[in-house]
Design a protein around this motif. Structure first.
Motif, PDB file in Angstrom:
ATOM      1  N   PHE A  30       0.966  -1.275   0.025  1.00 20.33           N
ATOM      2  CA  PHE A  30      -0.035  -0.084   0.004  1.00 20.33           C
ATOM      3  C   PHE A  30       0.864   1.180   0.135  1.00 20.33           C
ATOM      4  N   HIS A  31       0.445   2.282  -0.226  1.00 24.96           N
ATOM      5  CA  HIS A  31       0.848   3.810  -0.330  1.00 24.96           C
ATOM      6  C   HIS A  31       0.235   4.557   0.836  1.00 24.96           C
ATOM      7  N   VAL A  32       0.986   5.376   1.356  1.00 22.23           N
ATOM      8  CA  VAL A  32       0.735   6.240   2.386  1.00 22.23           C
ATOM      9  C   VAL A  32       0.917   7.573   2.090  1.00 22.23           C
ATOM     10  N   MET A  33      -0.367   8.599   2.257  1.00 23.52           N
ATOM     11  CA  MET A  33      -0.369   9.698   1.569  1.00 23.52           C
ATOM     12  C   MET A  33      -0.415  10.713   2.741  1.00 23.52           C
ATOM     13  N   TYR A  34       0.391  11.972   2.666  1.00 19.66           N
ATOM     14  CA  TYR A  34       0.416  12.968   3.960  1.00 19.66           C
ATOM     15  C   TYR A  34      -0.096  14.249   3.262  1.00 19.66           C
ATOM     16  N   PRO A  35      -1.412  14.346   2.967  1.00 17.10           N
ATOM     17  CA  PRO A  35      -1.860  15.630   2.229  1.00 17.10           C
ATOM     18  C   PRO A  35      -1.388  16.920   3.092  1.00 17.10           C
ATOM     19  N   ASP A  55       2.462  38.388  -9.547  1.00 17.84           N
ATOM     20  CA  ASP A  55       1.024  37.557  -9.714  1.00 17.84           C
ATOM     21  C   ASP A  55       1.098  36.244 -10.437  1.00 17.84           C
ATOM     22  N   GLY A  56       1.095  35.074  -9.267  1.00 17.19           N
ATOM     23  CA  GLY A  56       1.601  33.909  -9.733  1.00 17.19           C
ATOM     24  C   GLY A  56       0.463  32.861  -9.350  1.00 17.19           C
ATOM     25  N   PHE A  57       0.506  31.954 -10.093  1.00 19.43           N
ATOM     26  CA  PHE A  57      -0.664  30.768  -9.692  1.00 19.43           C
ATOM     27  C   PHE A  57       0.116  29.405  -9.887  1.00 19.43           C
ATOM     28  N   VAL A  58      -0.550  28.406  -9.124  1.00 21.46           N
ATOM     29  CA  VAL A  58       0.070  27.034  -8.859  1.00 21.46           C
ATOM     30  C   VAL A  58      -0.913  26.172  -9.581  1.00 21.46           C
ATOM     31  N   TYR A  59      -0.549  25.271 -10.590  1.00 24.50           N
ATOM     32  CA  TYR A  59      -1.259  24.295 -10.873  1.00 24.50           C
ATOM     33  C   TYR A  59      -0.456  23.001 -10.726  1.00 24.50           C
ATOM     34  N   PHE A  60      -0.998  21.796  -9.850  1.00 23.06           N
ATOM     35  CA  PHE A  60      -0.378  20.813  -9.587  1.00 23.06           C
ATOM     36  C   PHE A  60      -0.377  20.031 -10.848  1.00 23.06           C
ATOM     37  N   GLY A  61       0.854  19.376 -11.370  1.00 23.04           N
ATOM     38  CA  GLY A  61       0.883  18.194 -12.448  1.00 23.04           C
ATOM     39  C   GLY A  61       0.291  17.180 -12.126  1.00 23.04           C
ATOM     40  N   LYS A  62      -1.103  16.809 -12.063  1.00 17.92           N
ATOM     41  CA  LYS A  62      -1.809  15.627 -11.911  1.00 17.92           C
ATOM     42  C   LYS A  62      -1.222  14.253 -12.042  1.00 17.92           C
ATOM     43  N   LYS A  63      -0.064  14.172 -13.287  1.00 19.78           N
ATOM     44  CA  LYS A  63       0.063  12.904 -13.759  1.00 19.78           C
ATOM     45  C   LYS A  63       0.966  12.414 -12.695  1.00 19.78           C
ATOM     46  N   ALA A  64       1.675  13.249 -11.704  1.00 24.41           N
ATOM     47  CA  ALA A  64       2.467  12.826 -10.875  1.00 24.41           C
ATOM     48  C   ALA A  64       2.024  12.031  -9.744  1.00 24.41           C
ATOM     49  N   ASN A  65       0.726  12.156  -9.492  1.00 22.55           N
ATOM     50  CA  ASN A  65       0.014  11.247  -8.626  1.00 22.55           C
ATOM     51  C   ASN A  65      -1.781  11.582  -8.499  1.00 22.55           C
ATOM     52  N   LYS A  66      -2.241  10.358  -8.663  1.00 22.19           N
ATOM     53  CA  LYS A  66      -3.555  10.514  -8.974  1.00 22.19           C
ATOM     54  C   LYS A  66      -4.385  10.442  -7.645  1.00 22.19           C
ATOM     55  N   ALA A  67      -3.906  10.609  -6.445  1.00 22.81           N
ATOM     56  CA  ALA A  67      -4.611  10.396  -4.987  1.00 22.81           C
ATOM     57  C   ALA A  67      -5.486  11.473  -5.188  1.00 22.81           C
ATOM     58  N   ALA A  68      -6.841  10.884  -4.600  1.00 25.18           N
ATOM     59  CA  ALA A  68      -8.017  12.086  -4.508  1.00 25.18           C
ATOM     60  C   ALA A  68      -7.635  12.933  -3.610  1.00 25.18           C
ATOM     61  N   LEU A 296       5.503  19.401  -5.386  1.00 23.09           N
ATOM     62  CA  LEU A 296       4.285  19.439  -4.574  1.00 23.09           C
ATOM     63  C   LEU A 296       4.060  18.109  -3.709  1.00 23.09           C
ATOM     64  N   LEU A 297       4.732  17.360  -4.218  1.00 22.26           N
ATOM     65  CA  LEU A 297       4.823  15.746  -3.470  1.00 22.26           C
ATOM     66  C   LEU A 297       5.933  15.620  -2.622  1.00 22.26           C
ATOM     67  N   ASP A 298       6.709  16.392  -2.556  1.00 18.52           N
ATOM     68  CA  ASP A 298       8.135  16.259  -1.868  1.00 18.52           C
ATOM     69  C   ASP A 298       7.732  15.734  -0.338  1.00 18.52           C
ATOM     70  N   VAL A 389       9.511   0.208   4.063  1.00 16.87           N
ATOM     71  CA  VAL A 389       8.916   1.429   3.972  1.00 16.87           C
ATOM     72  C   VAL A 389       9.691   2.423   2.873  1.00 16.87           C
ATOM     73  N   TYR A 390       9.513   2.558   1.690  1.00 15.35           N
ATOM     74  CA  TYR A 390      10.223   3.367   0.690  1.00 15.35           C
ATOM     75  C   TYR A 390       9.581   4.774   0.987  1.00 15.35           C
ATOM     76  N   PRO A 391      10.721   5.779   1.366  1.00 15.11           N
ATOM     77  CA  PRO A 391      10.103   7.147   1.664  1.00 15.11           C
ATOM     78  C   PRO A 391       9.999   7.766   0.282  1.00 15.11           C
ATOM     79  N   ASN A 392       9.147   8.945   0.438  1.00 12.96           N
ATOM     80  CA  ASN A 392       9.104  10.005  -0.389  1.00 12.96           C
ATOM     81  C   ASN A 392       8.763   9.553  -2.010  1.00 12.96           C
ATOM     82  N   THR A 393       7.794   8.591  -2.014  1.00 11.01           N
ATOM     83  CA  THR A 393       7.531   8.016  -3.170  1.00 11.01           C
ATOM     84  C   THR A 393       6.379   8.627  -3.909  1.00 11.01           C
ATOM     85  N   ALA A 394       5.629   9.586  -3.386  1.00 14.73           N
ATOM     86  CA  ALA A 394       4.724  10.081  -3.953  1.00 14.73           C
ATOM     87  C   ALA A 394       4.701  10.631  -5.237  1.00 14.73           C
ATOM     88  N   GLY A 395       5.631  11.262  -5.630  1.00 12.64           N
ATOM     89  CA  GLY A 395       6.055  11.873  -6.990  1.00 12.64           C
ATOM     90  C   GLY A 395       6.515  10.932  -7.916  1.00 12.64           C
TER      91      GLY A 395
END
Length: 432
Positions: A30-35, A55-68, A296-298, A389-395
């Motif tokens: 399983f994967h563990v997520m820390y939103p 004036d800036g705006f951040v878009y998350f690149g969804k392909k990096a992780n599809k967790a809701a 953003l998934l670091d 437990v493999y760390p920092n795998t969300a990205g």
């Protein structure tokens, strides 16, 4: 090579029970997520824009992780999402991200995706002239940016200079399609190259404004590095790595730069500072958009596997162990690019023992299906039933190559939150 971890992950590893309880309930990898970490990472990018007065705006690149839970963190934090399919668009909307906060990227978008994006007032990155013609044919109001092919690039994506000119001429300033600006994507992690390409697009925006278009937005894409390891550990590996460190054949491709001295939002600050880019953006009233994924998934997730078997092997005169775990390397995607995910997994629970070089194999019948070819110096010999437990795998590690090979179930995502007294967990919402 121990990885940096989020404080919530540290609490999970130190807790004597929660990780084992989750493993018992899930019954497989399983994967563990820390939103909460995702929200903090978004905040660092937003703070970098604020500090520069841009004036800036951040878009998350969804392909990096599809967790809701990641999409929900974006909605709660005032960030948008970069999507490349109708499925990703619907999933983002389902978690509360507004249509106007979506960026639609990817090549040769389907008519369905173009129609749905226009209906929700998303910002559409046009990649080709024929794609623009198909959008025009829908006869819908739409917001677009034109994706520019950077000079010297051999990418299959984007519009060459002549095509950009044709696209601008094709759009009626008084028509239903609003030309909001331009975008680009660069491979690698060069802050200066991104800053200079952004400066070139400022000039393009100004010329386009003279033709009656708003041209008030530039998107510089993603590619914001992540710092997984300390400098000394990375240098020691890079300078001394040997083929003898690996079970069977070592990786033949290059490694991700696992130590990145100016990562994430700090890289954005460097981009804005180079040749006064921030001043030029402010002076010309141009919004700068970024589309980070991995950054953003670091430290926002980990991947957990149970040990099912332990064998001993010898290379030269040096013994080492090779484990079989209950998942596959499809859930640790770096391995499928003939590379290696280098941050050390943590062996749980903690018991005394002697350091044991260990490689990690998967529960499939493929010789090459290895989660870690490198012989990792685990603090003790692993036993059947232990967890890795493999760390920092969300990205990118969790989702890019997942497959129910051998009819094995896909590892579910578990959402972890830290209360003042104890850790709480739940299953992530199912993918839509």
């Amino acid at each position: 090579m121990p990885s940096y971890v989020d404080h919530v992950e540290r609490r999970l590893l130190d807790d004597p029970q929660v990780l084992g309880d989750i493993a018992d309930v899930v019954g497989g990898p399983f994967h563990v997520m820390y939103p909460e970490r995702v929200a903090r990472n978004i905040g660092t990018f937003q703070a970098a824009f604020g500090a520069a007065g841009v004036d800036g705006f951040v878009y998350f690149g969804k392909k990096a992780n599809k967790a809701a839970c990641v999409a929900r963190a974006c909605a709660d934090s005032g960030a948008g999402i970069d999507v490349a399919s109708a499925g990703e668009l619907v999933a983002a909307l389902a978690q509360g991200v507004r249509g106007e906060d979506l960026m639609i990227t990817g090549p040769a978008k389907s008519d369905e995706l173009l129609w749905l994006a226009a209906r929700h007032r998303a910002l559409i990155a046009i990649d080709a002239l024929d794609e623009l013609e198909r959008l025009v044919a829908l006869n819908l109001a739409a917001r677009i940016v034109l994706r520019a092919l950077p000079d010297g690039s051999t990418s299959r994506f984007g519009l060459a200079p002549g095509e950009l000119s044709q696209a601008v001429e094709r759009i009626d300033p008084g028509g239903p399609i609003l030309l909001s600006g331009f975008s680009f994507h660069l491979t690698g992690y060069d802050a200066i190259a991104r800053s200079e390409q952004a400066a070139a697009l400022i000039d393009l925006c100004l010329r386009t404004r003279a033709q009656g278009h708003p041209a008030d937005t530039i998107s510089i894409g993603g590619g914001f590095g992540v710092d997984y390891l300390d400098a000394a550990s990375w240098a020691r590996f890079r300078d001394t790595v040997s083929d003898n460190w690996f079970h069977a054949n070592p990786p033949k491709s290059g490694y991700y730069p696992y130590h990145f001295p100016v990562p994430g939002a700090a890289m954005l600050t460097a981009i804005l500072a180079h040749r006064d880019l921030a001043d030029r953006l402010r002076d010309n009233d141009i919004r700068l958009a970024v589309e980070p994924g991995r950054a953003l998934l670091d430290r926002a997730g980990s991947s957990v596997f149970r040990v099912q078997g332990v064998k001993s092997r010898t290379v030269g005169a040096e013994p080492y162990d090779i484990l079989t775990v209950d998942g596959t390397s499809l859930s640790l995607s770096e391995q499928w690019f003939d590379s290696e995910y280098l941050p050390d997994p943590v062996l749980w629970p903690v018991h005394p023992g002697h350091r044991t070089p260990t490689s990690v194999g998967a529960s499939t019948c493929l010789e090459s299906d290895l989660l870690s070819r490198r012989r990792i110096p685990l603090p003790r010999r692993a036993r059947v039933g232990d967890l890795l437990v493999y760390p920092n795998t969300a990205g990118y590690q969790m989702d890019s190559n997942e497959s129910p090979f051998h009819e094995l179930p896909l590892p579910p995502k578990v959402v972890l939150s830290a209360g003042p007294d104890r850790l709480r967990w739940r299953l992530d919402a199912p993918a839509r």
